[in-house]
Design a protein around this motif. Sequence first.
Motif, PDB file in Angstrom:
ATOM      1  N   LYS E  41     -12.898   4.810  -5.660  1.00 38.73           N
ATOM      2  CA  LYS E  41     -12.219   3.991  -4.652  1.00 38.73           C
ATOM      3  C   LYS E  41     -10.869   4.611  -4.268  1.00 38.73           C
ATOM      4  O   LYS E  41     -10.575   4.794  -3.082  1.00 38.73           O
ATOM      5  CB  LYS E  41     -12.006   2.566  -5.200  1.00 38.73           C
ATOM      6  N   THR E  42     -10.087   4.909  -5.301  1.00 37.85           N
ATOM      7  CA  THR E  42      -8.784   5.506  -5.027  1.00 37.85           C
ATOM      8  C   THR E  42      -8.955   6.837  -4.305  1.00 37.85           C
ATOM      9  O   THR E  42      -8.242   7.134  -3.350  1.00 37.85           O
ATOM     10  CB  THR E  42      -8.031   5.725  -6.352  1.00 37.85           C
ATOM     11  N   THR E  43      -9.909   7.602  -4.757  1.00 36.01           N
ATOM     12  CA  THR E  43     -10.165   8.890  -4.113  1.00 36.01           C
ATOM     13  C   THR E  43     -10.433   8.694  -2.620  1.00 36.01           C
ATOM     14  O   THR E  43      -9.920   9.436  -1.782  1.00 36.01           O
ATOM     15  CB  THR E  43     -11.374   9.564  -4.795  1.00 36.01           C
ATOM     16  N   PRO E  92      -0.168   2.497  -2.478  1.00 37.12           N
ATOM     17  CA  PRO E  92      -0.915   3.357  -3.389  1.00 37.12           C
ATOM     18  C   PRO E  92      -1.169   2.715  -4.743  1.00 37.12           C
ATOM     19  O   PRO E  92      -0.465   1.779  -5.132  1.00 37.12           O
ATOM     20  CB  PRO E  92      -0.006   4.572  -3.529  1.00 37.12           C
ATOM     21  N   GLU E  93      -2.161   3.243  -5.421  1.00 32.94           N
ATOM     22  CA  GLU E  93      -2.442   2.779  -6.782  1.00 32.94           C
ATOM     23  C   GLU E  93      -1.241   3.097  -7.662  1.00 32.94           C
ATOM     24  O   GLU E  93      -0.636   4.161  -7.537  1.00 32.94           O
ATOM     25  CB  GLU E  93      -3.668   3.526  -7.308  1.00 32.94           C
ATOM     26  N   GLY E  94      -0.888   2.196  -8.523  1.00 33.92           N
ATOM     27  CA  GLY E  94       0.234   2.441  -9.423  1.00 33.92           C
ATOM     28  C   GLY E  94       1.579   2.325  -8.722  1.00 33.92           C
ATOM     29  O   GLY E  94       2.573   2.857  -9.194  1.00 33.92           O
ATOM     30  N   LEU E 168      -4.989  -0.680   1.065  1.00 32.14           N
ATOM     31  CA  LEU E 168      -4.373  -1.237  -0.147  1.00 32.14           C
ATOM     32  C   LEU E 168      -5.207  -0.890  -1.359  1.00 32.14           C
ATOM     33  O   LEU E 168      -6.412  -1.111  -1.382  1.00 32.14           O
ATOM     34  CB  LEU E 168      -4.258  -2.757  -0.033  1.00 32.14           C
ATOM     35  N   ASP E 169      -4.550  -0.324  -2.366  1.00 25.46           N
ATOM     36  CA  ASP E 169      -5.242   0.043  -3.596  1.00 25.46           C
ATOM     37  C   ASP E 169      -4.790  -0.881  -4.714  1.00 25.46           C
ATOM     38  O   ASP E 169      -3.700  -0.742  -5.253  1.00 25.46           O
ATOM     39  CB  ASP E 169      -4.944   1.506  -3.947  1.00 25.46           C
ATOM     40  N   GLU E 170      -5.617  -1.842  -5.027  1.00 26.34           N
ATOM     41  CA  GLU E 170      -5.353  -2.815  -6.086  1.00 26.34           C
ATOM     42  C   GLU E 170      -3.980  -3.467  -5.990  1.00 26.34           C
ATOM     43  O   GLU E 170      -3.169  -3.357  -6.906  1.00 26.34           O
ATOM     44  CB  GLU E 170      -5.522  -2.143  -7.452  1.00 26.34           C
ATOM     45  N   PRO E 171      -3.719  -4.147  -4.889  1.00 27.54           N
ATOM     46  CA  PRO E 171      -2.392  -4.757  -4.734  1.00 27.54           C
ATOM     47  C   PRO E 171      -2.131  -5.888  -5.717  1.00 27.54           C
ATOM     48  O   PRO E 171      -0.977  -6.253  -5.928  1.00 27.54           O
ATOM     49  CB  PRO E 171      -2.408  -5.274  -3.297  1.00 27.54           C
TER      50      PRO E 171
HETATM   51 MG    MG Z   1      -8.290   3.568  -8.556  1.00 33.79          MG
END
Ligand code: MG
Lengths: 258, 316, 369, 347, 244
Positions: E41-43, E92-94, E168-171
């Motif tokens: 997903k992040t990729t 972004p993630e993180g 949005l990556d895991e908000p």
């Molecule tokens: Mg990820």
Amino acid sequence: MPMLQIKHLTHYFGGLRAVYDFNLEMEQGDLVGLIGPNGAGKTTIFNLVTGAYRPTEGEVLLDGENLVGMRPHEITTRGIARTFQTIRLWNELSVLDNICIARASRIQYGLVDSILHGKRYWDEERQIKRRAFDLLAMFGLDKEAHEAAKNLPYGEQRKVEIARALATEPRLLLLDEPAAGMNPGEISDLMEFIQQIRRDFNLAIWIIEHQMRVIMNICERIKVVDFGETIAYGTPEEIRNNPRVIEAYLGEEAFDAA
Amino acid sequence: MGLDIFLQHFLNALQWGSFYALIALGYTMVYGVLLLINFAHGDIFMVGAYIGFFIATFLLGIGGNSFAIPSWLILTLTILGSMVLTSGVGLTIERVAYRPLRERGANRLYVVITALMIGLFLEYLNLSLLGAADRGFPELIQTDVYTVGGVSFTNVKLIVIGLSVIVMVALEVFLRRTKIGMAMRAISYDKVAVPLMGVPMNAIIAATFVIGSSLAALAGIMYGSAYHVLSFDMGILIGWKAFIAAVVGGIGEVRGAMVGGFLLGFIEIFVVALGQVPGFEWLSSTYRDLVAFTVLLVILTVKPTGLFGVARRQKV
Amino acid sequence: GGGGGAQVIKIGLDIPMTGDIAYVGTQSKRAAEMRVAEVNDAGGLDVGGKKYTIELIIEDNESKAESATAAATKLITQDGVLAIVGPQSSKQAVPTGEVCNENETPMISPWSTNPNTTLNRPWVFRACFLDPFQGPVIANFVTNEFGFTKAAVLYDVASDYPKGLAENFRDAWEKLHGPGSVVAFESFTTGDTDFSAQLTKIKGTDAEVLFTPQYYNEVPLIVKQAHELGLTQVIVGSDSWGDPKTLELCGDACEGLFFSTHYAAEGATGATKEFIDAYEAKYGETPGDVAALTWDAMGILLQAIQNTGGLTGDLAKDRAAVKDALGQIKDYDGITGKMTFTPEGDPIKCAVIVQIKNGKFNFYDQACP
Amino acid sequence: MKKYYLPLLILVLFVGIVGGSWLHVFNEYWQLVILFMGINIVLTVSLNLINGFMGEFSCGHAGFMAVGAYVSSILTVWLFADDKIFGPPVLPASWAIPLFPVILIIGAIAASLAGLLVAIPSFRTRGDYLAIITLAVNYIVKSAIENMEVIGGPRGFVGMKRVMNNMAAVFDAPWLLIWTFIGMLATIFIIRNFMSSTFGKGIEAIREDEIAAELMSVNTRRLKVIAFMLSCGLAGLAGGLFAHGPGGYINPGTFTILKSTEVMVMVYLGGMGSISGSIISAIGFTLLLELLRPLGTYKWVVIPLLLVVMMLFRPSGILGNKELTDVFPKLRAIFGAEEENYAHAAN
Amino acid sequence: MLLEVKDLRVRYGNIEALHGISFHVEEGEIVTLIGANGAGKTTTLMTISRQIPYVAELGGRVVGGSIMYQGEDLLHYKPHEVVSKFGISQVPEGRRIFGNLSVLENLMLATYSRKDKAQIQKDLRRVFEIFPRLEERKNQRGETLSGGEQQMLAVGRALMTRGRLMLLDEPSMGLAPVLVRDIFKTLAEINAQGTTILLVEQNANMALKLAHRGYVLETGNIVLEGTSEELANNPEVKKAYLGG
Ligand SMILES: [Mg+2]
Ligand SMILES: Nc1ncnc2c1ncn2[C@@H]1O[C@H](COP(=O)(O)OP(=O)(O)OP(=O)(O)O)[C@@H](O)[C@H]1O
Ligand SMILES: Nc1ncnc2c1ncn2[C@@H]1O[C@H](COP(=O)(O)OP(=O)(O)OP(=O)(O)O)[C@@H](O)[C@H]1O
Ligand SMILES: [Mg+2]
């Protein structure tokens, strides 16, 4: 005497009061939750207990011994281990090394042995490796043992962190948001897993989590903090219905989301 | 030590410190963005001085032949020309040596070592092409010596001190108030997220090198005007010391570079000067480096991130 | 292989082409090459009735001690040179002397004035006078010429030559004017360019003369800064000033100053003048003292080779013969003066006092041992 | 069987180098080059402990080298040579042969004590700030020696050649080469073994995440002290060997930042945390310096260019953080005896 | 069609993380990607925003496919152009907030390519309305914020960029339950105001509640797609991703 006793723990960052008059007692085998809004000071409390920060005031007693002022590795050696909110593995090192190194304080051989590699050294190193493999096997990670930690997917890295903490042979395990970044299916596994290690290792576990499913289902008691101060302490049932907790943290429709 | 002698030492320290400060600012600029100790900076300073030398002699040459160019114009052209050309050198280095490494994800220390190599390359290229003999820098600024109450100083000294203060203030404002400045600071923290803000990272980094190299060129010309002698290795020692000054001040911090530079200047001058004070006769000037570096060591031991440096907070 | 069979004599030149004093190397190389060219163009060197071509093998010692010893070892064992000329500065010449002495190869340092270079080393020679001689020469000159009694010294503590000479001068001065007559003895470190603190300190004393035995690149810095700080003392120097670059870099600031050295370019006559003219014609610059001394060192060596009366082709034997011949050199007529070697391998020769006038080095006085 | 490959290889090398020198199979120049290679290996491998394995950026290795060089030189000259400063030899020359290694070790110990000057600040200071501390220590050591007139100050210290000569007079052998060879083996052995132990790997954990290391029961302070003392001590050993080399002369001007950076270049060229990389780069770099001599001043134009180009192709050094045995697994037959032991341990 | 990803293949070293995935996002939609850890997903998001391959730290590269956005292939653009030219913003993630900048500076930096000063001030006010906590801490250095505060800042930053499409990556990661709901509410609001959203979430329950459509990603392949209801009622999805 309770195993862990925290008295009047208080911490300031400059002018910011992050933790104020925090008290807690834990016994062997307890499973306690710590929740509260973001920035309430939960991680800071873990940092104070493990010696990463030095409290402005207060005491942390393990079996009656005051831990305040000790260096973190001394505290870990005495039996408190933790995981981190943002994963902090030793990225370039192999998963196996990540586990082995955490046994640093249990190593008996000295500097000279570590250079000369005598029989005693090999006996002990073999034992360290065997135990590390046992731990990894428990987590289903033994196939990844020689992989660099950074190449593992997020969820597995979390598991390595827990395994690494267990490798220090703790009596009290602090988990800082272990379910972050896991999907609901994986969270179910995690919950089971936490209970299993508590049984197998006869540990006390103290857990910070924002996933209410985890907290409400596995913790026996829950501490709630806000702006560094305790606002509630009780069983999951009590916490779930506490109006202050609902207002500050859970929100109205607390559990449909989880 | 009489008051006049003390004031004289004080002024000397200010001037000497302002060279450290000017060069340290260049170090800090690049470091503040890329966390790269640009060890080539001292040598870029040398390149700047030499380019200035060639432009100035060229201009003076034409002036002598046919039509006279006013000296202020020569000075201005020399400074601008050297800044532009030295920036070109800085940019080329960034483009061919540093950026490819960055894009390949090399450990930052490899870039540091590359910078060291580039420094050596510049020095010895100069040596091989221009020969080993030192060069006299033309007097672009007519040096006037003023003496007030036993204290002597030159116009060049005053210019150098003033210039370094102006540059510092300008840089500080630039980094704090402009979006480009913010972007520069952001790059130092997290290169991954910077493009997500719509910031053209390579362009910003290039701008950093332009600023850093221009500062080096400026420092080089001022140095030439104040000390009159250029050599291929003139950037080494002053470069290392300016780097040390930048770190002691708190690397990446503009004020830090400034304060660190002046601090080092003051320590070096006053260790020597102190030998004149009754009771300190044993403090021979041969102890200068020993004392200066011990003081720095102590400062860093007591204040591990330098005077102005903010530790990158290790949130646990 | 040695020089005999191939009718070639190999001479090693161990000089600093890079590093702190790279320009010294440049000049040495030029002078040595000129000397060799002169011999070879004339059909080679006649040794015991046989003609030999001279081959010069140049090694860069990077102005570093360890590099100089490595270079010497290479020249001796790898290249098989008959003798070595160099290194120039004492920092490299002292350890390299040990290597040459150990390996029984003759070495002549043209420029190293430190006593240790030749001390207890029968295989090591030099072409210049020593610091303990030069110090008193300057002290005497200043005393006689100006009648001063208080002196200040500014020198590079990290460099062998200035430090040695500074101490020799201090001792000589205090012998003349009593203890405490050197009122300031200030130092700095190689590479420093700002001397304002030391000079300000000197300004605050009652010194009448400032002696600074520094190199051509430091002299202008010191002199100009002294002027800018309002120092009124007379500044004098030593043989290391004797480089045309001093004039070029210092300009008017050095006008009228004195220093002691090996020879004076301006007003030179005879062979000295021929050398200077040839050098200027070829390189467009006046040769410094290091060039002149290198020329002489090469000359002495060639003379000694001739004096052996013939080479055997056996390198060890030939080297010994050259060494013996060197030790017996008497009244060699060099462009830097007449030389005779003491048993230590040091020449007995005169120093000259030069005054900078109209941008030239003018002969002013002479001091002989 | 495999167990004997490595000792055999070492023996062949030893006989080749020492025997070859003894019998003048190669001349003194090549002996000198080999000597410098050995010394550079000691310097590079030891610095790799700090700059590679621990991930700090020490740029003052030459300072510690100086301490070792001076301490051991003063001792040997005092004990075994007729000297202006120390007078006639205290002990007969025949004692020099057995005592020489002891003196080298004393020099190393002195250097490792000087290492505390860096180790203690490293408790609180990291990265580029610590780099400056190491630089400052380098300057301090150099300046301190310059101020010690008794041992020659800036003029340097001589007499070690006489010691070596006296040793050779008792029994003619290339003593320095022998001890350099042994010192080099010992250095490799110590660093390699230490870094393969779980205890020593704590150093890599410090590099990766010091806070996590401390919180996971690694006594980071103790490890840092060990790492710095070990590394600086070995630098001192290299210094001692260097001081007794050709000319038998040392001088504070030799141990400047330039020398330190040379060692740094070799470490990063070989690869951070790769012992075999360090060895290869130390040998290669020393050779390069000698082979490019004919280039004159252009040597130092060409070398940096070569290295810059090298970095572009191998942005993490020759071997990265791998060992030769990782790149060529077949070599395990020779060098992997330990690792096999490891594998047994694991299963 | 606003965004169309076709046969996208991405590699890390020798490992292929995306094996040719295809999906699309219509103007005005909220589309969610769900999937287990390491599914890619992040990729996917990083590739759309061109972080891969430009950011060396991530170490990936695109080996095939296309990413069409308003008729142009994003694969021909630099990462900053994706933001400044096409208006695609990302959380972004993180979190990846700039720890050495203050909260306010973080927000202002996100407007790097914007020129409309007045609107920027308005947007700033809106962000502070949504996250009052950020206003309280606006001069604090980013790195001293708590995890949740940092997440707010990351979302706030993306709002300041004012893109047409927000990735949005895991908000919701690491946020308190109240805040999770707040953020989702905010997302619904900004979507209503015209921003298209591509959302990656572990919290699949909430994601499917918010989104119009969704895709399920499994080890680099899209294995399922459909409207949110379809997916929420799919027994396999329920079992694997909804904890049911
Ligand atoms: Mg990820
Ligand atoms: N090193 C620090 N310096 C200054 N302030 C800090 C530091 N660490 C934390 N804080 C502040 O202390 C407060 C508590 O932070 P902490 O990380 O303990 O929160 P938390 O309860 O764990 O929150 P979250 O659930 O978001 O992780 C926050 O307001 C944070 O900004
Ligand atoms: N830098 C990298 N080097 C090598 N492999 C990588 C790298 N980054 C990611 N991967 C691998 O690529 C795959 C996809 O990773 P990605 O981060 O896209 O997953 P994700 O779906 O976002 O997972 P998560 O829910 O844990 O965030 C995983 O198997 C991961 O291990
Ligand atoms: Mg937290």
